[in-house]
Write a protein that holds these residues in place. Structure first.
Motif, PDB file in Angstrom:
ATOM      1  N   LEU B  43       0.851  -1.188   0.000  1.00 25.65           N
ATOM      2  CA  LEU B  43       0.000   0.000   0.000  1.00 25.65           C
ATOM      3  C   LEU B  43       0.882   1.233   0.000  1.00 25.65           C
ATOM      4  O   LEU B  43       1.832   1.324   0.778  1.00 25.65           O
ATOM      5  CB  LEU B  43      -0.893   0.028   1.241  1.00 25.65           C
ATOM      6  CG  LEU B  43      -2.266  -0.599   1.080  1.00 25.65           C
ATOM      7  CD1 LEU B  43      -2.132  -2.106   1.043  1.00 25.65           C
ATOM      8  CD2 LEU B  43      -3.173  -0.182   2.210  1.00 25.65           C
ATOM      9  N   ARG B  44       0.534   2.173  -0.853  1.00 25.42           N
ATOM     10  CA  ARG B  44       1.274   3.424  -0.899  1.00 25.42           C
ATOM     11  C   ARG B  44       0.322   4.585  -0.635  1.00 25.42           C
ATOM     12  O   ARG B  44      -0.750   4.658  -1.240  1.00 25.42           O
ATOM     13  CB  ARG B  44       1.973   3.588  -2.239  1.00 25.42           C
ATOM     14  CG  ARG B  44       3.099   2.583  -2.454  1.00 25.42           C
ATOM     15  CD  ARG B  44       3.787   2.779  -3.782  1.00 25.42           C
ATOM     16  NE  ARG B  44       2.921   2.407  -4.901  1.00 25.42           N
ATOM     17  CZ  ARG B  44       3.233   2.575  -6.181  1.00 25.42           C
ATOM     18  NH1 ARG B  44       4.402   3.097  -6.502  1.00 25.42           N
ATOM     19  NH2 ARG B  44       2.403   2.204  -7.124  1.00 25.42           N
ATOM     20  N   LEU B  45       0.750   5.479   0.231  1.00 28.27           N
ATOM     21  CA  LEU B  45      -0.090   6.599   0.644  1.00 28.27           C
ATOM     22  C   LEU B  45      -0.143   7.662  -0.447  1.00 28.27           C
ATOM     23  O   LEU B  45       0.896   8.131  -0.938  1.00 28.27           O
ATOM     24  CB  LEU B  45       0.462   7.200   1.937  1.00 28.27           C
ATOM     25  CG  LEU B  45      -0.311   8.370   2.531  1.00 28.27           C
ATOM     26  CD1 LEU B  45      -1.709   7.922   2.966  1.00 28.27           C
ATOM     27  CD2 LEU B  45       0.451   8.962   3.715  1.00 28.27           C
ATOM     28  N   ILE B  46      -1.358   8.069  -0.792  1.00 30.56           N
ATOM     29  CA  ILE B  46      -1.535   9.105  -1.806  1.00 30.56           C
ATOM     30  C   ILE B  46      -1.670  10.468  -1.134  1.00 30.56           C
ATOM     31  O   ILE B  46      -0.903  11.404  -1.392  1.00 30.56           O
ATOM     32  CB  ILE B  46      -2.788   8.819  -2.667  1.00 30.56           C
ATOM     33  CG1 ILE B  46      -2.704   7.421  -3.288  1.00 30.56           C
ATOM     34  CG2 ILE B  46      -2.924   9.867  -3.770  1.00 30.56           C
ATOM     35  CD1 ILE B  46      -3.991   6.970  -3.984  1.00 30.56           C
ATOM     36  N   HIS B  47      -2.677  10.604  -0.301  1.00 30.50           N
ATOM     37  CA  HIS B  47      -2.911  11.829   0.486  1.00 30.50           C
ATOM     38  C   HIS B  47      -3.563  11.406   1.788  1.00 30.50           C
ATOM     39  O   HIS B  47      -4.164  10.333   1.877  1.00 30.50           O
ATOM     40  CB  HIS B  47      -3.886  12.771  -0.232  1.00 30.50           C
ATOM     41  CG  HIS B  47      -3.313  13.566  -1.350  1.00 30.50           C
ATOM     42  ND1 HIS B  47      -2.579  14.704  -1.168  1.00 30.50           N
ATOM     43  CD2 HIS B  47      -3.412  13.387  -2.690  1.00 30.50           C
ATOM     44  CE1 HIS B  47      -2.230  15.208  -2.337  1.00 30.50           C
ATOM     45  NE2 HIS B  47      -2.725  14.424  -3.286  1.00 30.50           N
ATOM     46  N   TYR B  48      -3.476  12.281   2.772  1.00 29.69           N
ATOM     47  CA  TYR B  48      -4.238  12.041   3.975  1.00 29.69           C
ATOM     48  C   TYR B  48      -4.773  13.363   4.517  1.00 29.69           C
ATOM     49  O   TYR B  48      -4.341  14.440   4.085  1.00 29.69           O
ATOM     50  CB  TYR B  48      -3.406  11.309   5.034  1.00 29.69           C
ATOM     51  CG  TYR B  48      -2.355  12.147   5.701  1.00 29.69           C
ATOM     52  CD1 TYR B  48      -1.138  12.396   5.073  1.00 29.69           C
ATOM     53  CD2 TYR B  48      -2.555  12.658   6.971  1.00 29.69           C
ATOM     54  CE1 TYR B  48      -0.170  13.154   5.677  1.00 29.69           C
ATOM     55  CE2 TYR B  48      -1.585  13.419   7.585  1.00 29.69           C
ATOM     56  CZ  TYR B  48      -0.388  13.669   6.940  1.00 29.69           C
ATOM     57  OH  TYR B  48       0.574  14.425   7.547  1.00 29.69           O
ATOM     58  N   SER B  49      -5.704  13.248   5.446  1.00 29.80           N
ATOM     59  CA  SER B  49      -6.331  14.428   6.042  1.00 29.80           C
ATOM     60  C   SER B  49      -6.296  14.300   7.563  1.00 29.80           C
ATOM     61  O   SER B  49      -6.566  13.229   8.111  1.00 29.80           O
ATOM     62  CB  SER B  49      -7.772  14.558   5.566  1.00 29.80           C
ATOM     63  OG  SER B  49      -8.453  15.536   6.325  1.00 29.80           O
ATOM     64  N   TYR B  50      -5.959  15.408   8.203  1.00 33.84           N
ATOM     65  CA  TYR B  50      -5.925  15.415   9.670  1.00 33.84           C
ATOM     66  C   TYR B  50      -7.008  16.313  10.250  1.00 33.84           C
ATOM     67  O   TYR B  50      -6.955  16.683  11.424  1.00 33.84           O
ATOM     68  CB  TYR B  50      -4.532  15.799  10.190  1.00 33.84           C
ATOM     69  CG  TYR B  50      -3.927  17.017   9.554  1.00 33.84           C
ATOM     70  CD1 TYR B  50      -3.247  16.924   8.338  1.00 33.84           C
ATOM     71  CD2 TYR B  50      -4.009  18.263  10.159  1.00 33.84           C
ATOM     72  CE1 TYR B  50      -2.675  18.052   7.750  1.00 33.84           C
ATOM     73  CE2 TYR B  50      -3.446  19.386   9.582  1.00 33.84           C
ATOM     74  CZ  TYR B  50      -2.783  19.275   8.368  1.00 33.84           C
ATOM     75  OH  TYR B  50      -2.224  20.392   7.791  1.00 33.84           O
ATOM     76  N   GLY B  51      -7.979  16.644   9.434  1.00 32.87           N
ATOM     77  CA  GLY B  51      -9.121  17.428   9.881  1.00 32.87           C
ATOM     78  C   GLY B  51      -9.819  18.036   8.688  1.00 32.87           C
ATOM     79  O   GLY B  51      -9.321  17.970   7.552  1.00 32.87           O
ATOM     80  N   VAL B  52     -10.968  18.647   8.943  1.00 32.08           N
ATOM     81  CA  VAL B  52     -11.712  19.278   7.860  1.00 32.08           C
ATOM     82  C   VAL B  52     -10.830  20.353   7.212  1.00 32.08           C
ATOM     83  O   VAL B  52     -10.267  21.206   7.902  1.00 32.08           O
ATOM     84  CB  VAL B  52     -13.016  19.894   8.393  1.00 32.08           C
ATOM     85  CG1 VAL B  52     -13.706  20.708   7.309  1.00 32.08           C
ATOM     86  CG2 VAL B  52     -13.939  18.802   8.908  1.00 32.08           C
ATOM     87  N   LYS B  53     -10.704  20.260   5.913  1.00 33.21           N
ATOM     88  CA  LYS B  53      -9.921  21.175   5.077  1.00 33.21           C
ATOM     89  C   LYS B  53      -8.419  21.108   5.338  1.00 33.21           C
ATOM     90  O   LYS B  53      -7.659  21.922   4.779  1.00 33.21           O
ATOM     91  CB  LYS B  53     -10.425  22.619   5.227  1.00 33.21           C
ATOM     92  CG  LYS B  53     -11.855  22.782   4.771  1.00 33.21           C
ATOM     93  CD  LYS B  53     -12.301  24.234   4.768  1.00 33.21           C
ATOM     94  CE  LYS B  53     -13.742  24.324   4.281  1.00 33.21           C
ATOM     95  NZ  LYS B  53     -14.281  25.688   4.340  1.00 33.21           N
ATOM     96  N   ASP B  54      -7.975  20.144   6.136  1.00 33.22           N
ATOM     97  CA  ASP B  54      -6.544  19.966   6.398  1.00 33.22           C
ATOM     98  C   ASP B  54      -6.070  18.687   5.747  1.00 33.22           C
ATOM     99  O   ASP B  54      -6.470  17.590   6.149  1.00 33.22           O
ATOM    100  CB  ASP B  54      -6.274  19.893   7.907  1.00 33.22           C
ATOM    101  CG  ASP B  54      -6.531  21.213   8.592  1.00 33.22           C
ATOM    102  OD1 ASP B  54      -7.051  21.187   9.720  1.00 33.22           O
ATOM    103  OD2 ASP B  54      -6.225  22.269   7.989  1.00 33.22           O
ATOM    104  N   THR B  55      -5.222  18.830   4.725  1.00 37.22           N
ATOM    105  CA  THR B  55      -4.741  17.651   4.016  1.00 37.22           C
ATOM    106  C   THR B  55      -3.239  17.762   3.780  1.00 37.22           C
ATOM    107  O   THR B  55      -2.666  18.856   3.860  1.00 37.22           O
ATOM    108  CB  THR B  55      -5.446  17.471   2.665  1.00 37.22           C
ATOM    109  OG1 THR B  55      -5.134  18.584   1.808  1.00 37.22           O
ATOM    110  CG2 THR B  55      -6.953  17.390   2.835  1.00 37.22           C
TER     111      THR B  55
END
Lengths: 114, 114
Positions: B43-55
């Protein structure tokens, strides 16, 4: 940098025999390590984790993993394999600098034969 | 897979067309992730989010964008799909608390770009 290696693409074991799926890691600081299982056409399922404490960690479905700091390993084990354990297994490590990024190994296919 | 759904589950699209994949969670977890799974790469990470509107970007973010306007939804967009983006895409969530860094995965979306 942080990384995980799973040296075996495939592991074959007979039902009833013990199984080991190998994982070595590279990360700065204290490692947070995880094992996941993936059945065909399904998402990954969390099995167990090591954060701190006992080097032998117990998880779901009778699986356990042994953390070895000197060998930087976190091998997955089960005393008696079942045919239903046949699946793809992934080891993962949490990022050293970004604690919410995770790095996965390439996976090991476990085949348990009756 | 409980608490996480992905849509669509399967999609075939043509090169050059935009594609949006949706991940929806009912767990109210703070962290959401998009991974791609390809043989030999894990598995390779593309994007992640740590909150609303935070990526933030992952290892293989080129050609992908994300948005998170609500806690429960995390969208992955391929602006102009290419054949190299043919893959299985998994969404994952995590509470991110010290005792619970493990991730929980959706069922996946199989995307074919022709």
């Amino acid at each position: 940098a942080q990384s995980v290696a799973q040296p075996e693409d495939q592991v074959n074991v007979a039902e009833g025999n013990p199984l080991t799926v190998k994982c070595t890691y590279s990360v700065s600081g204290n490692p947070y390590l995880f094992w996941y299982v993936q059945y065909p056409n399904r998402g990954l399922q969390f099995l167990l984790k090591y954060i701190t404490g006992d080097n032998l960690v117990k998880g779901s479905y009778g699986f356990e993993a042994e953390f070895n700091k000197s060998q930087t390993s976190f091998h997955l084990k089960k005393p008696s394999a079942l045919v239903s354990d046949s699946a793809l297994y992934f080891c993962a490590v949490r990022g050293a600098y970004n604690f919410n990024k995770f790095y996965f190994g390439s996976g090991t296919k476990l085949n348990v034969k009756p | 897979d409980a608490g996480i759904t992905q849509s669509p589950r399967h999609k075939v699209t043509e090169t050059g067309t935009p594609v949006t994949l949706r991940c929806h969670q009912t767990e109210n977890h703070r962290y959401m992730y998009w991974y791609r799974q390809d043989p030999g790469h894990g598995l390779r990470l593309i994007h992640y989010s740590y909150g609303v509107k935070d990526t933030d970007k992952g290892e293989v973010s080129d050609g992908y964008s994300v948005s998170r306007s609500k806690t429960e939804d995390f969208l992955l967009t391929l602006e102009s799909a290419t054949s190299s983006q043919t893959s299985v895409y998994f969404c994952a969530i995590s509470s991110g608390t010290e005792s619970s860094y493990e991730q929980y995965f959706g069922p996946g979306t199989r995307l074919t770009v022709t």
